[in-house]
Design an enzyme around this catalytic site. Structure first.
Site, short mmCIF file in Angstrom:
data_model
loop_
_atom_site.label_atom_id
_atom_site.label_comp_id
_atom_site.label_asym_id
_atom_site.label_seq_id
_atom_site.Cartn_x
_atom_site.Cartn_y
_atom_site.Cartn_z
N ASP A 411 1.14 -1.05 0.35
CA ASP A 411 -0.08 0.01 -0.02
C ASP A 411 0.91 0.78 0.14
O ASP A 411 2.00 1.63 1.45
CB ASP A 411 -0.74 -0.14 1.11
CG ASP A 411 -1.68 1.09 1.19
OD1 ASP A 411 -2.39 1.91 0.61
OD2 ASP A 411 -1.59 2.17 2.56
N GLU A 464 0.57 -0.52 -5.38
CA GLU A 464 0.02 0.52 -5.30
C GLU A 464 0.72 1.90 -5.05
O GLU A 464 1.64 2.74 -4.74
CB GLU A 464 -0.53 0.88 -3.77
CG GLU A 464 -1.98 1.85 -4.66
CD GLU A 464 -2.32 2.56 -3.70
OE1 GLU A 464 -3.43 3.56 -3.51
OE2 GLU A 464 -1.98 2.68 -2.40
#
Length: 731
Positions: A411, A464
């Site tokens: 993330d 990401e």
């Protein structure tokens, strides 16, 4: 002059033990041999009387301090084998003496911990069931180098930090203690005294395998010994299933809101219930993988798991660690891979977590210009500290080894790469070269990927990353970050923007669909329509589509088929497969009742068929990351908002022809160039009545004609339904 009792123990030392401020209790408590023989010292503030008992007899220990310090000489035979008998509240009880057991961390473990090369620190730190000298108990170990004292507290000692003070291994800054008699399910925390003598808030175990159900915050001892996994077939095929040439279609899931039980207080499903229901659904829908929003233990449900406190603990909201293992196993048995979102960029400031862990900025930077994430009011890990990096490397391996997880989607990578991420001038510090790159985080990410792929070659890591950072999914030896895949955020923004436009205006935004092919093969991309696109006022994917209900669903179907035929792996957030109308709410179930509506059911049928087509057609997945797998037929018909392209696999003559008509106008005898002769039949038509469309189609197919078109030697004349995507195969 300090007064000593008859066994030559300083009263000041006894007082420090009784006050819970002594930093080296093993120097005082337990059996000790001196010039006058053996003596036993016990601190038991809960006891009225204490005895040492064993095969050689028994001896009562006189109380030397009002708070419960007992001491007596022992014979050699009794010192060699004894237990403690205590009178507590008028009742007798027996137990082993914690302070008679040796250190269990070996010198090699300490050496590797200091060097930051112990890749499986989870095997040594945290709480582990062990048997020592035939006695079962739990070995606790915690890294807190700046603490003056560390204790294990829990129900077993009345949360009294004086009673189980730990031994410090100075070289590594690790405190450890074996507590006999404890077992699976024991609730515990660490009580630390900071470097300035201040008592810190009780801390959950950074390496805890399990935790109480929030809002309670204690760690829980859990047995994660070897289990007899029943997913051997999947694990053998893991590398093939996760390969960049394989079909990878990911269903992104938030476990707490995928489905709830309204008749039982709207409760969340357990891991066991998810193993049945979610596995069956994902298998039926044809997705190849699931991706769970972070399953790490987290205090605030509204963070969706992205502010984890227990990085080594699957959240107890759905069950035990063993229950989560069962969920992974069941998915694997159904041929479905498991990816988890992994949060290595920041952690929350909850008092029981890593924040100011030992009274210092141990895991985070002290300077807020480096250590404070402004967007989420969280701490940023100090990647320049070997112990912190080792903590994270170890955690990555932990999920793959203890839970058979197939991959990690990391993330917020962009926030890790840039020192000035979401910061104004003066709010960040440049690196040693004066730039804005976080050199320590870059090194960490490269090393993390090298460790993961070296230890688990069949696994995958996904970034990401929302910027133009080069080489995110390229090998580290070429200067890349080493990820296996990268989310294509630019494609997502451009295409959502295009499909949100009224079709009459789309010719002015045609480049939004074609621009992505200019960089589509610079990374190993995943095309994501993720949870981030259905929260914070953005509505749902269906909610972005213009027009009446029929047109909105037609647009949605055409968009999904464009996505599934576009180069790149696929990711779709739960609920969007059937066109959920409302914005996602993490506290409520998906709107499963909407499937009683034919348009929602049609969207779901389409996604199921897209997954099937994507899997069975090599041309749609084998060269997702290779320019040889894609060729425009015509990308310039902006006036009609029509696109056409070819997808190829390893066998270049085995191709799919894709045509998108993105206006509500039916186009008859629309000519498209093709490279080879024969009959071209529809293998997918998003306007089919099966999906809720108007059922305009090309019947049994169209034959290639000897008429060059679009720089191709032949061409076909096709009918293009309104707001549709068609896929043709040459028969």
């Amino acid at each position: 002059m300090t007064k000593k009792h008859p066994l030559t123990l300083d009263q000041a030392e006894i007082g420090a033990i009784a006050a819970g401020t002594h930093g080296n209790p093993f120097a005082i408590l337990g059996p000790h041999h001196g010039p006058d023989g053996w003596s036993l010292r016990v601190f038991a503030p809960e006891a009225a009387r204490v005895w040492a008992i064993g095969p050689a007899g028994e001896v009562e220990l006189p109380r030397l301090h009002a708070e419960g310090f007992f001491c007596a000489p022992l014979s050699d035979a009794l010192a060699a084998s004894y237990r403690l008998r205590l009178e507590v509240g008028g009742r007798m009880m027996e137990r082993e003496d914690t302070y008679r057991f040796p250190s269990l961390l070996g010198d090699l473990d300490i050496h590797l911990l200091v060097e930051g090369r112990h890749l499986r620190t989870f095997e040594k730190l945290g709480a582990h069931l062990q048997v020592v000298d035939g006695i079962a108990g739990v070995h606790f170990a915690v890294w807190a180098p700046n603490a003056k004292r560390a204790s294990v507290v829990g129900d077993f000692n009345g949360w009294d930090g004086r009673r189980h003070v730990m031994r410090l291994r100075h070289d590594a800054g690790v405190w450890e203690l074996f507590i006999p008699g404890l077992g699976n399910g024991t609730h515990y925390k660490y009580e630390l005294i900071g470097p300035h003598g201040n008592l810190l808030p009780l801390k959950a175990d950074p390496y805890g395998h399990y935790a109480e159900v929030p809002p309670r915050t204690a760690s829980v001892v859990a047995d994660l010994d070897e289990r007899d996994w029943a997913d051997g077939a999947w694990m053998k095929a893991q590398a093939k299933r996760n390969d960049r040439h394989a079909p990878i279609s990911i269903y992104e899931v938030h476990l707490g809101s995928w489905m709830r039980v309204p008749e039982d207080g709207n409760r969340m499903l357990t891991y066991g219930e998810l193993a049945d229901k979610l596995t069956a659904y994902v298998q039926d829908m044809g997705f190849t993988h699931v991706e769970f929003l972070p399953v790490h233990e987290h205090p605030f449900s509204g963070s969706w798991g992205y502010q984890p406190v227990g990085l080594f603990a699957p959240t107890s909201r759905h069950g035990t660690p063993e229950d989560f293992r069962l969920l992974v196993e069941r998915l694997h048995q159904a041929g479905i891979g498991v990816i988890i979102d992994w949060v290595a960029g920041h952690f929350p400031r909850d008092a029981h977590g890593l924040h100011h862990f030992d009274g210092t900025h141990l895991y985070e930077h002290e300077d807020p210009r480096l250590g404070l994430h402004k967007d989420w009011d969280t701490h940023i890990y100090n990647y320049g500290r070997t112990e912190v990096c080792n903590f994270l490397y170890s955690n990555a391996l932990y999920w793959m080894e203890q839970y058979h997880v197939d991959g990690l989607r990391v993330d917020a990578v962009a926030s890790m790469l840039y020192l000035d991420y979401s910061r104004n001038h003066g709010e960040w510090l440049p690196n040693r070269h004066g730039g804005n790159e976080n050199l320590e985080a870059i090194d960490f990410l490269r090393q993390m990927n090298e460790v993961v792929y070296a230890e688990h070659p069949g696994a995958m890591t996904i970034a990401e990353e929302s910027t133009a950072w080069p080489g995110v999914s390229r090998p580290t030896w070429t200067g890349g970050l080493g990820f296996g895949f990268k989310w294509n955020m630019g494609w997502m923004h451009d295409t959502l923007n295009y499909f949100s436009k009224d079709p009459i205006h789309r010719r002015f935004h045609h480049d939004s669909l074609t621009f992505g092919l200019l960089y589509a093969f610079t990374e190993n991309f995943v095309l994501p329509l993720s949870h981030d696109e259905v929260v914070h006022g953005k509505g749902s994917i269906l909610g972005r589509m213009p027009g009446d209900d029929w047109q909105r669903f037609a647009n949605l179907r055409a968009y999904y088929a464009f996505m599934w035929t576009h180069p790149g792996k696929k990711l779709l957030f739960m609920g969007q497969e059937f066109g959920q109308q409302r914005e996602w709410n993490c506290e409520a179930s998906l709107d499963w009742d909407s499937l009683q509506n034919g348009l929602h059911l049609g969207a779901q049928r389409l996604v199921r068929d897209l997954n099937r087509l994507y899997r069975v057609e090599p041309a749609l997945h084998q060269l997702d990351h290779d320019p040889a797998g894609f060729q425009w037929v015509d990308c310039n018909d902006r006036d009609n908002s029509v696109l056409s392209f070819l997808r190829r696999g390893f066998d270049g003559d085995d191709f799919c022809l894709v045509v998108c008509n993105l206006t509500p106008v039916v186009r008859y005898d629309y000519r498209i160039g093709v490279p080879l002769g024969g009959r071209y039949r529809e293998v997918l038509n998003t306007d089919s009545h099966w999906y809720g469309g108007s059922d305009i189609n090309n019947g049994d197919g169209v034959w290639a004609e000897d008429e060059p078109w679009h720089d191709q030697p032949l061409s076909v004349a096709v009918t293009l339904p309104p707001l549709s995507t068609l896929v043709f195969k040459r028969a």
